[in-house]
Design a protein around this motif. Structure first.
Motif, PDB file in Angstrom:
ATOM      1  N   ALA A  15       0.848  -1.196   0.000  1.00 45.04           N
ATOM      2  CA  ALA A  15       0.000   0.000   0.000  1.00 45.04           C
ATOM      3  C   ALA A  15       0.882   1.244   0.000  1.00 45.04           C
ATOM      4  CB  ALA A  15      -0.916   0.012   1.221  1.00 45.04           C
ATOM      5  N   PRO A  16       0.471   2.314  -0.708  1.00 42.37           N
ATOM      6  CA  PRO A  16       1.259   3.546  -0.771  1.00 42.37           C
ATOM      7  C   PRO A  16       1.027   4.421   0.447  1.00 42.37           C
ATOM      8  CG  PRO A  16      -0.695   3.777  -2.121  1.00 42.37           C
ATOM      9  CD  PRO A  16      -0.735   2.384  -1.559  1.00 42.37           C
ATOM     10  N   SER A  17       1.561   3.980   1.571  1.00 43.39           N
ATOM     11  CA  SER A  17       1.276   4.636   2.842  1.00 43.39           C
ATOM     12  C   SER A  17       2.432   4.390   3.801  1.00 43.39           C
ATOM     13  CB  SER A  17      -0.017   4.058   3.432  1.00 43.39           C
ATOM     14  OG  SER A  17      -0.152   4.372   4.800  1.00 43.39           O
ATOM     15  N   PRO A  18       2.699   5.333   4.726  1.00 40.26           N
ATOM     16  CA  PRO A  18       3.731   5.056   5.732  1.00 40.26           C
ATOM     17  C   PRO A  18       3.330   3.914   6.658  1.00 40.26           C
ATOM     18  CG  PRO A  18       2.575   7.094   6.243  1.00 40.26           C
ATOM     19  CD  PRO A  18       2.141   6.682   4.878  1.00 40.26           C
ATOM     20  N   PHE A  19       2.039   3.655   6.743  1.00 40.19           N
ATOM     21  CA  PHE A  19       1.512   2.560   7.560  1.00 40.19           C
ATOM     22  C   PHE A  19       0.624   1.695   6.674  1.00 40.19           C
ATOM     23  CE2 PHE A  19       1.941   6.389  10.215  1.00 40.19           C
ATOM     24  CZ  PHE A  19       3.018   5.983  10.974  1.00 40.19           C
ATOM     25  N   ALA A  44      -2.660  -0.110 -10.142  1.00 38.06           N
ATOM     26  CA  ALA A  44      -2.133  -0.681  -8.900  1.00 38.06           C
ATOM     27  C   ALA A  44      -2.821  -0.140  -7.655  1.00 38.06           C
ATOM     28  CB  ALA A  44      -0.625  -0.440  -8.795  1.00 38.06           C
ATOM     29  N   PHE A  45      -3.054   1.171  -7.597  1.00 37.27           N
ATOM     30  CA  PHE A  45      -3.596   1.794  -6.388  1.00 37.27           C
ATOM     31  C   PHE A  45      -4.663   2.827  -6.744  1.00 37.27           C
ATOM     32  CE2 PHE A  45       1.018   1.080  -5.635  1.00 37.27           C
ATOM     33  CZ  PHE A  45       0.912   0.041  -4.729  1.00 37.27           C
ATOM     34  N   THR A  46      -5.578   3.057  -5.816  1.00 34.23           N
ATOM     35  CA  THR A  46      -6.574   4.118  -5.962  1.00 34.23           C
ATOM     36  C   THR A  46      -6.092   5.350  -5.214  1.00 34.23           C
ATOM     37  OG1 THR A  46      -8.435   2.583  -6.214  1.00 34.23           O
ATOM     38  CG2 THR A  46      -8.945   4.817  -5.472  1.00 34.23           C
ATOM     39  N   LEU A  47      -5.740   6.390  -5.977  1.00 32.88           N
ATOM     40  CA  LEU A  47      -5.244   7.629  -5.384  1.00 32.88           C
ATOM     41  C   LEU A  47      -6.048   8.838  -5.875  1.00 32.88           C
ATOM     42  CD1 LEU A  47      -1.420   6.914  -5.773  1.00 32.88           C
ATOM     43  CD2 LEU A  47      -2.809   6.657  -3.719  1.00 32.88           C
ATOM     44  N   GLY A  69      -3.491   1.734   4.399  1.00 36.18           N
ATOM     45  CA  GLY A  69      -3.524   2.313   3.056  1.00 36.18           C
ATOM     46  C   GLY A  69      -4.354   1.478   2.105  1.00 36.18           C
ATOM     47  N   GLY A  70      -4.731   2.076   0.961  1.00 37.14           N
ATOM     48  CA  GLY A  70      -5.440   1.339  -0.073  1.00 37.14           C
ATOM     49  C   GLY A  70      -4.545   0.263  -0.660  1.00 37.14           C
ATOM     50  N   LYS A  71      -5.032  -0.970  -0.695  1.00 36.73           N
ATOM     51  CA  LYS A  71      -4.180  -2.098  -1.062  1.00 36.73           C
ATOM     52  C   LYS A  71      -3.945  -2.190  -2.571  1.00 36.73           C
ATOM     53  CE  LYS A  71      -3.915  -3.382   3.202  1.00 36.73           C
ATOM     54  NZ  LYS A  71      -2.680  -3.121   3.956  1.00 36.73           N
TER      55      LYS A  71
END
Length: 365
Positions: free
Chosen positions: A127-131, A315-318, A135-137
């Protein structure tokens, strides 16, 4: 009561301070480096800036509209089921034939050129997140390979330090099997904190040119921003890359809004056999930072690209658009303008010099 309130406020500040000290947030550049940045025309008052005025409306009305749209249900914002991936055939032997590129979703690529292996923006996290737990998978749930099984990588190129491009966990897995990291100014400080040897890192400004084991590389402009926390916005540079081999030449856009820099790059380094062009996570409210698909096609024309692969999607929903909108709008615009567009599956390898390349709309299956 006042004392209790002060303690709560102090505790919150202390928590945030300690939180921002976690390794995943990276590290700011040293004062010595910042002094060197001050010599750059694109570093003003302690921040990197774009070639042209680039803003995003952060007013209350716009912020509320963005929050509303992200909260609003939209089942088409991500696939109904995990995306299939094509398993990557990993070989320890170098590829000495024509240039090959393999897409791993979003902006991550393996480039095999002139017997060298390069990774571009290898974000291999979940996931594009520090945690990542929050985050969105990743749409595909898995990659076409295990990072631990990758052979030695000659070089990794990064475009900027956002979480969907530069991933802490990925760097920890790649740092001991990568020969060199090429990054825009300031990004090297993150890598150093994560255990990459400073001697293996090269930081570059826009229009820097370098030679690497027979390849010619150029760090070129993009129109974007940077930052990994609340306190480091635009403390590092963002960029695109030009990769020139003996026979083929590749352009990698990184993240970018549309601008005159594409034409400048095309005039200086074009034409390109392949252009990997940002196409996804856009919205009219941040149109200066991410291109609409029709602008993606125009940017491809500007850089004098032959074959285009749309990236930054799959890949990701941003953003709030349907997950297939980027590639379908790009296909339509490319057809209208007579542009060759390639749409590989995740993990599918494309031979740059081949007359045949993937065009099947696999996302409709």
């Amino acid at each position: 009561m006042l004392v209790k309130f002060i303690r709560i406020i102090f505790g919150l500040f202390a928590f945030v301070y300690l939180l921002l000290k976690l390794p995943v947030f990276g590290r700011r550049a040293s004062q010595d480096k910042i002094q060197q940045f001050n010599e750059s025309a694109n570093f003003i008052n302690g921040k990197f800036v774009n070639q042209e005025r680039t803003t995003m409306d952060a007013g209350l009305r716009t912020s509320l509209s963005i929050a509303r749209d992200f909260i609003k249900p939209n089942p088409n914002r991500k696939p109904a089921a995990p995306l299939p991936v094509q398993r990557l055939a990993i070989s320890g032997e170098k590829h000495d034939g024509g240039t090959k590129v393999t897409w791993f979703g979003h902006s991550a690529f393996l480039i095999e050129i002139d017997g060298k292996r390069l990774l571009l923006d290898p974000m291999f996290g979940t996931a594009p997140s520090p945690f990542p737990a929050f985050g969105g998978k990743r749409y595909s749930e898995k990659l076409p390979f295990e990072v631990e099984d990758l052979p030695f990588i000659d070089a990794v190129l990064f475009s900027h330090d956002h979480y969907d491009h530069l991933d802490y966990g990925t760097i920890k897995k790649l740092r001991d099997k990568t020969g060199r990291f090429f990054v825009p100014l300031g990004v090297g400080s993150h890598l150093e904190r994560w255990g990459v040897a400073p001697s293996n890192i090269e930081e570059h400004n826009w229009w820097d040119e370098m030679e690497f084991q027979g390849l010619s590389l150029a760090c070129t402009p993009s129109r974007h921003f940077s930052g990994r926390s609340l306190t480091d916005r635009n403390a590092t540079l963002w960029c695109s890359w030009v990769i020139t081999g003996q026979e083929e030449k590749i352009f990698f856009s990184g993240d970018s809004g549309y601008g005159p820099h594409f034409k400048e790059i095309g005039e200086k380094y074009g034409p390109f056999d392949l252009a990997l062009m940002e196409c996804g996570q856009y919205d009219e409210r941040w149109a200066a930072l991410h291109m609409m698909p029709e602008e993606t096609v125009q940017a491809h024309i500007d850089v004098k690209g032959k074959l285009m692969i749309p990236i930054h999607w799959g890949a990701f929903t941003l953003s709030v658009h349907d997950w297939t909108d980027p590639v379908e709008r790009a296909q339509k615009a490319a057809k209208e303008r007579g542009i060759l567009i390639c749409t590989p599956k995740i993990g599918e390898t494309v031979h740059v010099s081949s007359e045949e390349y993937p065009t099947v709309p696999w996302w409709k299956a």
